[in-house]
Design an enzyme around this catalytic site. Structure first.
Site, mmCIF file in Angstrom:
data_model
loop_
_atom_site.group_PDB
_atom_site.id
_atom_site.type_symbol
_atom_site.label_atom_id
_atom_site.label_comp_id
_atom_site.label_asym_id
_atom_site.label_seq_id
_atom_site.Cartn_x
_atom_site.Cartn_y
_atom_site.Cartn_z
ATOM 1 N N ASP A 62 0.854 -1.180 0.000
ATOM 2 C CA ASP A 62 0.000 0.000 0.000
ATOM 3 C C ASP A 62 0.894 1.235 0.000
ATOM 4 O OD1 ASP A 62 -2.216 1.876 0.750
ATOM 5 O OD2 ASP A 62 -3.248 0.011 1.262
ATOM 6 N N ASP A 71 -1.436 4.918 17.799
ATOM 7 C CA ASP A 71 -2.201 3.671 17.821
ATOM 8 C C ASP A 71 -1.480 2.521 17.126
ATOM 9 O OD1 ASP A 71 -4.116 5.186 19.061
ATOM 10 O OD2 ASP A 71 -5.406 5.374 17.304
ATOM 11 N N HIS A 97 -3.455 5.984 3.273
ATOM 12 C CA HIS A 97 -4.243 4.773 3.061
ATOM 13 C C HIS A 97 -3.597 3.558 3.719
ATOM 14 C CE1 HIS A 97 -6.165 1.449 0.732
ATOM 15 N NE2 HIS A 97 -7.219 2.233 0.879
ATOM 16 N N VAL A 118 -7.858 4.124 17.724
ATOM 17 C CA VAL A 118 -8.277 2.998 16.884
ATOM 18 C C VAL A 118 -7.587 1.710 17.313
ATOM 19 C CG1 VAL A 118 -8.068 2.012 14.560
ATOM 20 C CG2 VAL A 118 -8.902 4.351 14.864
ATOM 21 N N ALA A 210 -7.512 -8.753 -6.994
ATOM 22 C CA ALA A 210 -8.581 -9.632 -6.521
ATOM 23 C C ALA A 210 -8.905 -10.707 -7.548
ATOM 24 C CB ALA A 210 -9.832 -8.805 -6.217
ATOM 25 N N SER A 262 -11.503 -1.719 0.612
ATOM 26 C CA SER A 262 -10.169 -1.748 1.215
ATOM 27 C C SER A 262 -10.262 -2.117 2.686
ATOM 28 C CB SER A 262 -9.488 -0.383 1.086
ATOM 29 O OG SER A 262 -9.078 -0.131 -0.218
#
Length: 445
Positions: A62, A71, A97, A118, A210, A262
């Site tokens: 990514d 976090d 991202h 998070v 994918a 995602s």
């Protein structure tokens, strides 16, 4: 309204009351954690009593990952930046991202007991960040239009200890190049599980990676466990996971909010990390087998031939995947054998598993059992909910989700509270949403 749907609505109200009364201090102290509805839907507190992903490395191909985010600090390895050189454990404001995906997988929160910020579904897993190039920036960024492919990062992930690779992107191609498919095969020969997002255009056309043979293609569901209308679909889809109103870590702003397959792929990668930690002797295909055989499909799909083009084998249930007695099955599980031929019995086994036992939608009898004796609590809860709604109608929660999605016993009926605006949120339409969406749809990631 059917009896089953009525019970689901009742269950949603009960759980909403539990959220109001049971977790109010935590929620008020940290809205970010409260916004993470998938953790509550999954029954994360019970999951972490079984597995936290400790000892498992998940590669994230990514944008680079901000390893200094409060976090994530301590859970991000140096990795490699294949675009700019050097390590991939730091990111600028336009590269968030990768940080977002890493936080959904292995975020540990911060503050007392990690109660703020998070938290990922596999908070003790390690992230191996592998930076890739993007053409453009912000909303105009699209992976794969440059000269680079994911073949080299994927091989690097395999050679540097990753047992799971998360690929939350789609390229401009509908099929992998020969080098990319060879890299996928290389990963599978080394027992690495590959997870990829299906894409956010709401179309049937498969998108790379994918579409690559041997990759778990993942679509997104919303808070009602319905397939997100912009989730790509097709015969290659294997699993679904939450991908709407997803709170994650950011870079330019500490936290962001967005929709996309995602995020769904990241949750599947995290679930796989939980399983690899608990079942270290299972192959990558057998890990995938546990995911598909514990997945849940809607009542109207329970007798359908699976995988379904929209639902695949169903929506993941990590707790059930960890605790249900599921035979290991064939080496490749639901994935095709190397060379393109199906593993003996694998697809059939996965289909049967998703149609029987704990994988069906919750029956009326089960729901009656769950909510029997709750009339008094329900009355109190409904009164509180009505009061809250009158005070703030604009923040009404969405309708209850499907049963069979959650912690021990698969109890469902969860009514997640949609994220509320605050000074730290990046809205789905804000800068940095990825990839950019067609003008007619909410931007996904």
């Amino acid at each position: 309204m059917s009896f089953t749907r009525t019970l689901r609505a009742v269950g949603g109200a009960v759980v909403a009351g539990a959220l109001l009364f049971g977790t109010a201090p935590v929620a008020s102290a940290d809205q970010i954690r409260k916004d993470q509805w998938p953790l509550t839907a999954f029954g994360a507190d019970d999951i972490w009593k079984v597995s936290t992903g400790k000892g498992v490395t998940v590669a994230v191909i990514d944008q680079p990952v901000d390893g200094n985010h409060p976090d994530l600090k301590g859970n991000v390895l140096p990795g490699k930046n294949f675009a700019g050189g050097g390590t991939a454990d730091h990111a600028d404001g336009k590269q968030e991202h990768g940080t977002a995906m890493a936080s959904l997988i292995a975020g540990h929160g911060h503050g007392a007991g990690g109660s703020e910020g998070v938290k990922g579904l596999a908070p003790d897993a390690k992230i191996l960040p592998l930076g890739m190039d993007f053409e453009g920036s912000g909303d105009s960024a699209e992976f794969g239009k440059g000269s680079m492919s994911y073949a080299a990062p994927l091989r690097y992930a395999v050679d540097h200890g990753a047992s799971i690779v998360n690929m939350s992107f789609d390229t401009a191609n509908t099929e992998p190049s020969s080098a990319e498919q060879a890299a996928v095969d290389y990963a599978r020969k080394h027992d690495v599980l590959l997870v990829a997002s299906s894409g956010n255009a709401g179309v049937e056309t498969p998108r790379n990676p994918a579409a690559a043979s041997g990759v778990l293609a993942v679509g997104a569901v919303d808070v009602d466990l319905k397939v997100w209308k912009y989730s790509n679909y097709g015969t290659h889809i294997k699993l679904l996971a939450p991908g709407v109103h997803i709170r994650s870590a950011g870079v330019e702003d500490p936290y962001r909010l967005a929709n996309g397959t995602s995020d769904a792929a990241a949750y599947v990668s995290a679930a796989a990390a939980l399983l690899r930690a608990k079942f270290p002797d299972l192959t990558a295909g057998q890990i995938a087998n546990r995911l598909v055989k514990s997945a849940v499909v809607p009542d109207d799909k329970k007798d359908a031939k699976l995988p379904d083009p929209h639902y695949g084998y169903g929506t993941i249930r990590p707790y059930s995947a960890l605790t249900t007695d599921i035979p290991p099955g064939s080496k490749n599980g639901p994935l095709p054998a190397l060379g393109g031929e199906s593993s003996p019995g694998s697809s059939k086994d996965a289909e049967q598993g998703a149609k029987t036992g704990s994988n069906k939608g919750m029956s009326t009898g089960a729901l009656v059992g769950i909510f029997a004796g709750g009339a008094v609590v329900l009355a109190i809860v409904l009164g509180a909910v009505i009061t809250v709604r009158k005070k703030n109608r604009r923040n009404d929660p969405p309708s209850g989700g499907a049963g069979g999605y959650g912690g021990p016993g698969g109890s469902g009926g969860f009514v997640p509270h949609p994220p509320n605006p605050n000074s730290y949120q990046q809205r789905p339409s804000g800068p940095g949403s990825y990839p950019s969406a067609p003008p007619t749809q909410p931007p996904g990631r």
